[in-house]
Every structure is written in C-alpha cells, then in structure tokens.
Scaffold this active site. Structure first.
Site, mmCIF file in Angstrom:
data_model
loop_
_atom_site.group_PDB
_atom_site.id
_atom_site.type_symbol
_atom_site.label_atom_id
_atom_site.label_comp_id
_atom_site.label_asym_id
_atom_site.label_seq_id
_atom_site.Cartn_x
_atom_site.Cartn_y
_atom_site.Cartn_z
ATOM 1 N N GLU A 103 0.831 -1.213 0.000
ATOM 2 C CA GLU A 103 0.000 0.000 0.000
ATOM 3 C C GLU A 103 0.862 1.259 0.000
ATOM 4 O O GLU A 103 0.362 2.355 0.186
ATOM 5 C CB GLU A 103 -0.950 -0.010 1.206
ATOM 6 C CG GLU A 103 -1.940 -1.180 1.165
ATOM 7 C CD GLU A 103 -3.035 -1.124 2.229
ATOM 8 O OE1 GLU A 103 -3.044 -0.178 3.046
ATOM 9 O OE2 GLU A 103 -3.885 -2.043 2.232
ATOM 10 N N ARG A 157 1.614 2.235 4.560
ATOM 11 C CA ARG A 157 1.346 3.103 3.411
ATOM 12 C C ARG A 157 2.454 4.105 3.108
ATOM 13 O O ARG A 157 2.386 4.768 2.085
ATOM 14 C CB ARG A 157 -0.014 3.786 3.580
ATOM 15 C CG ARG A 157 -1.160 2.831 3.231
ATOM 16 C CD ARG A 157 -2.523 3.432 3.402
ATOM 17 N NE ARG A 157 -2.829 3.629 4.808
ATOM 18 C CZ ARG A 157 -3.285 2.669 5.610
ATOM 19 N NH1 ARG A 157 -3.519 1.467 5.170
ATOM 20 N NH2 ARG A 157 -3.505 2.936 6.876
ATOM 21 N N THR A 201 -0.555 1.793 10.518
ATOM 22 C CA THR A 201 -0.322 1.386 9.127
ATOM 23 C C THR A 201 -0.162 2.594 8.207
ATOM 24 O O THR A 201 0.246 2.450 7.066
ATOM 25 C CB THR A 201 -1.489 0.526 8.602
ATOM 26 O OG1 THR A 201 -2.697 1.286 8.739
ATOM 27 C CG2 THR A 201 -1.616 -0.778 9.365
ATOM 28 N N GLY A 217 -7.199 0.416 14.981
ATOM 29 C CA GLY A 217 -7.550 -0.569 16.004
ATOM 30 C C GLY A 217 -8.999 -0.556 16.444
ATOM 31 O O GLY A 217 -9.370 -1.273 17.366
ATOM 32 N N ALA A 218 -9.839 0.244 15.769
ATOM 33 C CA ALA A 218 -11.214 0.409 16.265
ATOM 34 C C ALA A 218 -12.044 -0.877 16.192
ATOM 35 O O ALA A 218 -13.010 -1.027 16.935
ATOM 36 C CB ALA A 218 -11.921 1.537 15.517
ATOM 37 N N ASN A 295 -14.258 4.713 12.372
ATOM 38 C CA ASN A 295 -15.559 4.200 12.770
ATOM 39 C C ASN A 295 -15.703 4.091 14.281
ATOM 40 O O ASN A 295 -14.745 4.225 15.025
ATOM 41 C CB ASN A 295 -15.780 2.826 12.132
ATOM 42 C CG ASN A 295 -14.696 1.832 12.500
ATOM 43 O OD1 ASN A 295 -13.652 1.801 11.862
ATOM 44 N ND2 ASN A 295 -14.914 1.033 13.535
ATOM 45 N N ASP A 340 -19.220 0.999 10.188
ATOM 46 C CA ASP A 340 -17.787 1.078 9.875
ATOM 47 C C ASP A 340 -17.533 2.056 8.732
ATOM 48 O O ASP A 340 -16.624 1.875 7.924
ATOM 49 C CB ASP A 340 -17.215 -0.324 9.549
ATOM 50 C CG ASP A 340 -15.691 -0.339 9.440
ATOM 51 O OD1 ASP A 340 -15.041 0.559 9.992
ATOM 52 O OD2 ASP A 340 -15.157 -1.258 8.787
ATOM 53 N N LYS A 367 -15.852 6.295 3.261
ATOM 54 C CA LYS A 367 -16.428 4.989 2.930
ATOM 55 C C LYS A 367 -17.913 5.049 2.603
ATOM 56 O O LYS A 367 -18.422 4.215 1.865
ATOM 57 C CB LYS A 367 -16.244 4.038 4.125
ATOM 58 C CG LYS A 367 -14.905 3.338 4.213
ATOM 59 C CD LYS A 367 -14.997 2.317 5.349
ATOM 60 C CE LYS A 367 -13.683 1.641 5.648
ATOM 61 N NZ LYS A 367 -13.835 0.738 6.829
ATOM 62 N N ASN A 430 -11.676 3.242 -0.152
ATOM 63 C CA ASN A 430 -10.947 2.904 1.064
ATOM 64 C C ASN A 430 -9.649 3.712 1.138
ATOM 65 O O ASN A 430 -9.663 4.915 0.940
ATOM 66 C CB ASN A 430 -10.765 1.378 1.140
ATOM 67 C CG ASN A 430 -10.581 0.899 2.561
ATOM 68 O OD1 ASN A 430 -9.620 1.272 3.214
ATOM 69 N ND2 ASN A 430 -11.501 0.097 3.070
HETATM 70 CA CA CA Z 1 -12.887 -0.002 10.500
#
Ligand code: CA
Length: 599
Positions: A103, A157, A201, A217-218, A295, A340, A367, A430
């Site tokens: 990514e 990324r 990330t 981490g959600a 989210n 989400d 999203k 995304n």
């Molecule tokens: Ca999520």
C-alpha cells in the site's frame, strides 16, 4: 480485500484472556498529552526539501500526496499523452519482505527513493538505478506469533521526510526517526499503550515542524487520537483525542466535553473508536492540520451508545490548530456511525470556483459513498453527492443541514432487524489515494461498489485482542436473511469527478479478472492519470479517460508516483503479491530494462 475477523490463539498468549473486565479496563490510564503546546518550529527552508501547499518541488515527491494539500498530482510532463507508448521499464527491485498487501507510496528526495513494504519494512534506493542504499526491518512478528492485532493486514502506506530524517509508523505503535543517509535509528516513541489493540499502518505527515501520527484498532476496541512530535527531538508537542473518555476522569478539552454530550451509556469501556489511521492534510496558511477519523467501536451504535446520539467525533473531518492540536472545526460525514463508515479516506485541499465564488475547500470520498466538499477554513458544508452506484443506507445528503437522509432499513441495530446495505464495511472508497489535475479540474477517484449484510449481535461481550464490532457481517445470524440484492454498478472503477459541480464527468470500469481491484491513482501535467488496477499499471488520458497504455506489475498494485532526475522523468509503483514477490517498478521513456524472470 474483505476485512476478516481474526481469532487469537488463546492458549499461547495470556494477554488476550481479559474478557469483559469492565472495571479494570475503565481504569486504564492513557498517557495524556501536554496541552501546553509549543511554538511552531521555523517553516522549512526553500529549495529542495521545502514543502508548500501545491507548490512542492516539481521534480520531487516529498510527502505522501506529493504536496501538503495531498493532491497526488505532479506537474511533470515529459511523459505525456502523446508519447506514453514509449514508456518502458527503467529498473525494478524486489522488496525482500512479503506477507501483506503493498500500500506504499514512495517518496523521492535528492535522488533517493524512500518507501515501505509489509510489516513496517523501510528501505532507501538510488532513484536512478534501483540500487539499495539501506534497508531497515524492525522485526515485528505477525499476529500468529505474538505481533500486534491488525484488522486488515500487516500493511504500511509510507513515510514522511523532513530535513535529514525519515519517519515511519510501525505496526506495534512506535514512531521512529531514521537518519536519511544511513537508515540508523535516531529516536523512537511508543505512541500507543503497549499490549493494547492499537497499531499503525498509515504514513506520518509533517506540519509546522512536527511529525503527526495517528493509529488504527477500532475493530478491536480503542479510543482514537492523533499525536504531534517534534521532528528533531521526538518530544511530544500535543495529543488530541477524537472521542471522549470517561467523564469521571475529567475531559482533556472543551471539545471532549461537547462531544461527550452526544454519547450515552459507558462507551469508554470499549473505547469508542474514531481511530485516525490514514489521512491527514496541512494548510500552512490557515495553520490547520486536517484529520480523518474512523468508525465507532463497537460498530453497532445500540451497543456502543445505547440511546443513540451522533457520537462525536467519529467518522469526521477534524481541523486542528497545528501548534497545539486544539479543535477548530469538525464535519461529521456519518453521524452516529453504525456501519464502519470511516472518514479516514484520503482528503485533499483545493481552491475552486463554486457557484461563482472562490472557495478554499477540502474534499473527501469517505467509505459511506458520498463525495463531500467542505469549506476548509470554516467547516461549512458545501455539497455532498453519491459517488458510487450502490449506496442504500442513505438516499442523499440534506443540503440545508449537511446531514445524510438515512433509509428506514439502515439502523439494523435500532430496528433489531438485519439488512443488506451498500456500501459494506470496506466502503465505496478505502485507503487508495485519489488524485487531482488542475488542468482538467477533475478528481480521479478509485471507486468500489460493495454490499454487506449487517445484523446486531445480541450477546456482545468485549474481549481484548478480538474483533468487538457488535455486528455480524457474515454467517451466524440469528434470523433468516432476506435475498441478497444485486449490485447495480461495476465492482471497481475509476471515476473522474468535477469537485466544483460534484458530478462524475467520465468513468472507466475495471476489467474483471486480470485488471480487477483498484489501486491508488496519480495525475500529471502530461494529461495523464495513472492507476493501479488488479495486476496492471494503467495510464488514461486525463481529459477523456481513454486507456492509452498498460503493463503488468503483479497483483495488488499500490499507488503510482513520479519524479525527475538529470532531466529524465521516472514513474514508480509498488506491485506484486507474496506469491509473485513484492516489487518496486520504475518506468521511463524508452526504458529497456529486462523484466524480472525474463517474461
Ligand atoms: Ca474499521
């Protein structure tokens, strides 16, 4: 690409056995930031290495989106829509670390390419030849071997660079500064509470002399925040939470007190979510750092906040004062998130004429399927229009209030009735960057049409180290499901959109099979838009969308970028799955390098 709930091997790791110890978890104290702030460091000097809003050095690629406006646009035009058929391979380099999707968007500064591979692997290459200068592997094990919980792969990324430093966020929540020349570690900050379900990330960004980093981490249950560290010393400058903590502990700011009025129940036990895992932008004139938040944790609002509420500042664009992190304005793209629907998708800062008025805007395709144009100085809603074919959770965005008009079936928790909804949790867009072209006035957006069945979990228990969404998205539902409706649009496509009118101008659907699956996009002064798609790097005419050139670079394409050295324009993209070997590919006009493997 579907997010998959991961299961921990409970026998091997005791820290995952904390099940619903609500009292103990509520007592976890997170390190609070110094809210005293600090004066902004001197602006960066001019010349190579300098950053400015949409004015970055044209021959270089100095930050994730090339400029601080995050446009993923380069003015370089040596490679253009007239000569693109001469594009050939200049060099390629196999990234000696596999095991996750690519990514990364590479950076190029002073003839050196800096990029990342899977598992927070960092490397520097000679940008002319692809010869390795240094590499650094932090040695983070994957989840099955005790590594951090990561919802969606051990991906990375990219990096930030500033003066003589390269900054990387690591899966285990560390932010590191490496020497640009040698790759040696200069300083390390653990930006997350060790042993909890945080991970990094995304690429760090630079703003006002600080390096800015968020986390993810959600899905597991965390409280989101973003932190700024001094680029030289690594000292924390400020930290801003995205959702309120337990009111009994006191609020860190007025913004948190206001936010807490939009939550019910004991949301802080699971954490609330709102992780800022990807996107930032910086307007140095306004001195605002823009943060996209994630989210809710759990996803299901009826579990997270029984009684409802907007649950500020989930799924929002936040504008923060770059000096102290204080919230200046917010715009919530999905009030009371149940699905989400993160607003962590790439944002960009544009100056547009809209209805005859000059506007300084921020645009985002989160999203939830709607493309938003927001005044970036005030947070005023300007427009919100569906950018995907399949959007069924809301029928539109109310022009007067800037709020979505939800459909009756959308609140599957409140209704106690599961429903197929579009988009699904992977979103209609995304992490894949969109790009801008000032000549065509178009934004090039990688769109996906998705769908998922959402149903409330009725016996929810919070478990550290596991997905805690409170929502069943496949299998195991308690009721017979309705028939799955057909998607109306293509699975993936490139959409060229005029942000001033908020309308699609042209589109190019991806081929099924070989070319299916979006990567990121990049546009250039050569009237071109490049994108990854499946295993292909594709060049389109930026004005018409016509496919002008394509080549195979291996499955799972990341995001293209371009740079110029010694009068030669190069173009790079990371592509290649674990099976084929992840690789950095670089092209130029009349490039004659043999393809690896001789094919
Ligand atoms: Ca999520």
């Amino acid at each position: 690409m579907m997010q998959r709930p991961l299961r921990k091997d409970r026998s091997s790791n005791n820290r995952w056995l904390v099940v619903a110890v609500l009292g103990a978890l509520a007592g976890v104290v997170m390190p609070l930031g110094s809210f005293a702030g600090q004066p902004a460091a001197a602006q960066q000097s001019d010349g190579p290495g300098a950053l400015a809003l949409q004015e970055a050095a044209p021959e270089e690629w100095l930050t994730y989106g090339r400029d601080q406006a995050e446009t993923h646009y380069s003015p370089l035009d040596q490679i253009n829509s007239d000569n693109i058929d001469r594009l050939g391979l200049a060099w390629s380099w196999e990234i000696p670390k596999a095991g996750a999707r690519l990514e990364t968007t590479p950076l190029v500064s002073n003839g050196v390419m800096y990029a990342t591979g899977p598992h927070s692997f960092v490397f520097a290459l000679d940008a002319r030849t692809g010869e390795k200068i240094w590499q650094w592997d932090p040695g983070i094990p994957d989840e099955r071997n005790g590594g951090p919980s990561v919802c969606c792969g051990d991906v990375n990324r990219g990096l930030a660079i500033y003066e003589n430093h390269v900054f990387a966020g690591l899966l285990d929540g560390r932010l590191v500064a490496l020497d640009k020349g040698t790759g040696l570690v200069e300083w390390v900050q653990q930006t997350t509470p060790p042993g909890q379900d945080y991970s990094i990330t995304g690429a760090p960004r630079i703003a006002a002399g600080n390096v800015i980093i968020g986390n993810g981490g959600a899905e597991y249950g965390i409280r989101g925040y973003v932190t700024a560290y001094d680029t030289e010393t690594g000292e924390q400058a400020w930290r801003t939470y995205t959702v309120p903590g337990n009111p009994a502990d006191g609020f860190e700011s007025e913004a948190m007190r206001v936010a807490a009025e939009t939550w019910f129940g004991e949301w802080w036990v699971v954490g609330g979510g709102g992780s800022a895992w990807d996107t930032f932008a910086f307007d140095p004139e306004a001195n605002l750092v823009y943060v996209g938040t994630g989210n809710g944790a759990p996803w299901n609002r009826d579990i997270r906040s029984p009684g409802g509420g907007d649950n500020l500042y989930l799924s929002s664009i936040l504008a923060l004062n770059a000096d102290d992190g204080e919230l200046v304005w917010y715009y919530q793209t999905t009030p009371g998130d149940d699905w989400d629907y993160t607003a962590t998708q790439p944002m960009m800062l544009l100056d547009l004429t809209i209805d005859g008025r000059e506007r300084n805007v921020i645009v985002q395709a989160p999203k939830n399927g709607f493309f938003f144009v927001i005044d970036r100085l005030t947070g005023e809603f300007i427009s919100g229009e569906a950018y995907a074919d399949d959007v069924t959770w809301a029928s539109g965005i109310d022009q007067a209030t800037g709020r979505p008009i939800e459909t009756p079936e959308a609140r599957y928790g409140m209704n106690r009735q599961g429903a197929y909804l579009s988009p699904g949790p992977t979103g209609a867009h995304n992490w894949r960057p969109m790009s801008w072209n000032p000549t065509t006035g178009l934004v090039y957006l990688p769109v996906q049409n998705t769908q998922s069945y959402y149903e409330m979990v009725t016996d929810f228990r919070y478990t550290l180290g596991q997905w805690n969404t409170g929502t069943t998205i496949r299998g195991g539902g308690s009721r017979a499901r309705p028939e799955r409706p057909e998607l109306t649009g293509p699975r993936t496509l490139l959409s060229a959109r005029d942000p001033a009118t908020n309308r699609e101008v042209w589109r190019a659907a991806s081929e099924e099979g070989f070319g299916a699956g979006n990567g990121g996009t990049m546009s250039t002064g050569g009237n071109l838009v490049f994108r990854g798609s499946g295993s292909l790097l594709i060049a389109h005419d930026a004005t018409t969308g016509e496919v002008l050139w394509q080549t195979e670079v291996g499955g799972g394409t990341a995001t293209p970028m371009t740079y110029e050295l010694d009068g030669v324009q190069y173009l790079s993209i990371a592509g290649g799955s674990t099976r084929e070997g992840p690789r950095m590919w670089t092209f130029r006009l009349d490039g004659m390098a043999p393809r690896p493997g001789g094919n």
